[in-house]
Design a protein around this motif. Structure first.
Motif, PDB file in Angstrom:
ATOM      1  N   VAL A 208      -0.780  40.296 -10.378  1.00  0.00           N
ATOM      2  CA  VAL A 208      -2.024  39.523 -10.476  1.00  0.00           C
ATOM      3  C   VAL A 208      -1.767  38.021 -10.587  1.00  0.00           C
ATOM      4  N   TYR A 209      -0.496  37.622 -10.538  1.00  0.00           N
ATOM      5  CA  TYR A 209      -0.156  36.205 -10.648  1.00  0.00           C
ATOM      6  C   TYR A 209       0.543  35.739  -9.369  1.00  0.00           C
ATOM      7  N   PRO A 210       0.227  34.561  -8.881  1.00  0.00           N
ATOM      8  CA  PRO A 210       0.781  34.077  -7.596  1.00  0.00           C
ATOM      9  C   PRO A 210       2.165  33.470  -7.769  1.00  0.00           C
ATOM     10  N   PHE A 211       3.107  34.228  -8.386  1.00  0.00           N
ATOM     11  CA  PHE A 211       4.446  33.685  -8.613  1.00  0.00           C
ATOM     12  C   PHE A 211       5.303  33.715  -7.347  1.00  0.00           C
ATOM     13  N   GLY A 212       5.036  34.654  -6.457  1.00  0.00           N
ATOM     14  CA  GLY A 212       5.807  34.732  -5.225  1.00  0.00           C
ATOM     15  C   GLY A 212       7.216  35.259  -5.394  1.00  0.00           C
ATOM     16  N   PHE A 213       7.494  35.998  -6.480  1.00  0.00           N
ATOM     17  CA  PHE A 213       8.833  36.575  -6.650  1.00  0.00           C
ATOM     18  C   PHE A 213       9.094  37.618  -5.559  1.00  0.00           C
ATOM     19  N   GLN A 214      10.306  37.582  -4.997  1.00  0.00           N
ATOM     20  CA  GLN A 214      10.690  38.542  -3.956  1.00  0.00           C
ATOM     21  C   GLN A 214      12.102  39.043  -4.219  1.00  0.00           C
ATOM     22  N   TYR A 215      12.409  40.217  -3.648  1.00  0.00           N
ATOM     23  CA  TYR A 215      13.696  40.846  -3.924  1.00  0.00           C
ATOM     24  C   TYR A 215      14.877  40.069  -3.369  1.00  0.00           C
TER      25      TYR A 215
END
Length: 464
Positions: A208-215
């Motif tokens: 729900v947060y636009p942090f944009g974390f990716q693997y």
């Protein structure tokens, strides 16, 4: 408008002014409450987030630590076999995958040759290279061709203290997401597991947060993360292994809280976030204002009730005997006229009780003592009344009662009972009690035999 004019009458102004003062005080207290509640909210959010983050970290660490221990135990048994890929070892990893619910278990020799619990063979050069380099527990996250995020934990396999290979447990990363969700407060917020360089290890099912974390993206390749200015210190803090809480504002100007703490092994971090919503200052303000408005409404209603009660009390005082607090003759006459109009007078009997030689008592012991005797008589008569009955002081030493009795003999019994109780009254002067007894007389008239109030009262002959 008519009601407003009545409400604003001069006699009500004291209550109105008091209401205004109280409402003003409520407004001041509400404002102060919002201020101090805001301060308490900031502190509470930090405490709450620390608890949530710590619980999540404990659960994940407990899960991984337990799995590492089981892998180590299995690795020690595998190392006893001369051939790392012996039939027994292959059967053991199949059983390990089944018992511990791994997606699969990998067994790798020093050349990178691999056998897994599904009976597959292949190469795993990367894992064995890292184990060779570190000879410790290692972990990693990879994304398969089908888009699944796979989490691996590897332990070294040794034989006579010599490294001969690696044992690897394979999970789906989402398994950890489900574990961490159980620690969220009222299922609000989110947990993330990141490497200290910013690559995602575990992401929440619903982000729900636009942090944009990716693997596969570190902090440097994440433009969405750096769009939130308050979070810019997080990469530096995580590389230094620090723990902390960051307060940040999202696009809707709502305050959120982010906690970061290192996990017990490797380079992983647990990121926990409390959302705005229930914990926002806006919500606290709304609740406080609604509560204040409720208090104001209650105050206005109470003032209206007090005014009405005050008017009623004034009316009662006007028809009350000042010495005994019983009704006076006018009030008992109104009561009689009301039952007369309702054609219910046949259900009542009028009785009179008088104090014999009351003038003598007054002259002997004084008017103050006489008033005290009248009060005691009135108290006993008042407590003897039942519902829809009335008593009044008609003259100096006469009391009238309208009793709801159809039967004269029952009314007589009640009057005799009242007189018996009145006989307990004694004349006292300080600690001295006089033996002089006070005597009483009584009379009863059936209302059905009389026409109006005067003809009911005055023919009563008081006889002891």
């Amino acid at each position: 408008m008519k009601f407003l004019n009545k409400f604003l009458k001069k006699e009500n102004r004291f209550f109105i002014y008091a209401m205004i003062v109280v409402i003003a005080l409520v407004a001041v207290v509400t404002r102060l409450s919002i201020y101090y509640m805001g301060m308490a909210l900031e502190k509470n959010n930090e405490i709450l987030l620390n608890e949530i983050s710590q619980e999540g970290a404990n659960l994940v660490s407990e899960k991984i630590s337990s799995d590492i221990e089981k892998l180590r135990e299995a690795a020690s048994i595998i190392g006893k076999e001369e051939d790392i890929f012996s039939q027994k070892n292959i059967e053991d990893i199949e059983m390990l995958a089944q018992d511990e619910q791994y997606n699969k278990v990998l067994l790798i020799d020093m050349e990178g040759n691999m056998r897994n619990s599904d009976g597959e063979q292949g190469k795993q050069v990367t894992i064995i290279a890292r184990v060779k380099r570190n000879n410790i527990v290692i972990s990693d996250v990879t994304t398969t061709d089908t888009g699944e995020n796979i989490l691996t934990i590897s332990v070294p396999v040794t034989q006579k203290q010599k490294l001969i290979g690696a044992l690897t447990g394979v999970y789906q990363a989402e398994d950890f997401s489900q574990i961490m969700t159980t620690t969220l407060f009222a299922e609000e917020g989110a947990h993330y597991i990141l490497k200290n360089t910013g690559e995602a290890v575990v992401l929440p099912e619903e982000e729900v947060y636009p942090f944009g974390f990716q693997y596969e993206n570190s902090f440097e390749g994440n433009s969405a993360f750096y769009s939130i200015s308050e979070l810019s210190k997080l990469p530096r803090e995580m590389k230094q292994g620090k723990t902390g809480i960051i307060r940040f504002v999202n696009g809707e100007n709502n305050v959120n809280y982010l906690s970061y703490r290192p996990l017990e092994w490797n380079d992983w971090y647990l990121i926990s976030v409390i959302p705005a919503g229930k914990y926002s200052m806006k919500n606290v303000t709304d609740i406080a204002i609604k509560f204040a408005l409720l208090i104001d409404v209650i105050i206005i209603l109470l003032v209206a009730i007090i005014i009405a009660s005050h008017k009623k009390d004034k009316k009662v005082v006007g028809g009350t005997d000042t010495i005994t607090s019983l009704e006076n003759k006018q009030e008992v006459q109104k009561f009689y006229e009301n039952i007369n109009k309702s054609k219910n007078k046949s259900g009542y009997i009028f009785a009179m009780i008088g104090i014999d030689d009351f003038d003598v008592l007054n002259h002997t012991f004084g008017y103050e003592k006489g008033s005290q005797i009248l009060k005691e008589v009135a108290d006993i008569i008042s407590t003897s009344l039942e519902k829809e009955e009335i008593a009044a002081r008609l003259k100096e030493d006469y009391f009238g009662l309208l009793l709801k009795e159809k039967n004269k003999s029952e009314a007589t019994r009640r009057i005799q009972e009242i007189i018996t109780n009145l006989s307990q009254i004694k004349i006292r002067e300080g600690e001295a009690i006089y033996n002089d007894t006070i005597s009483y007389s009584a009379a009863i008239n059936l209302l059905s035999e009389k026409e109006n109030f005067d003809t009911v009262v005055f023919p009563c002959d008081l006889t002891g």
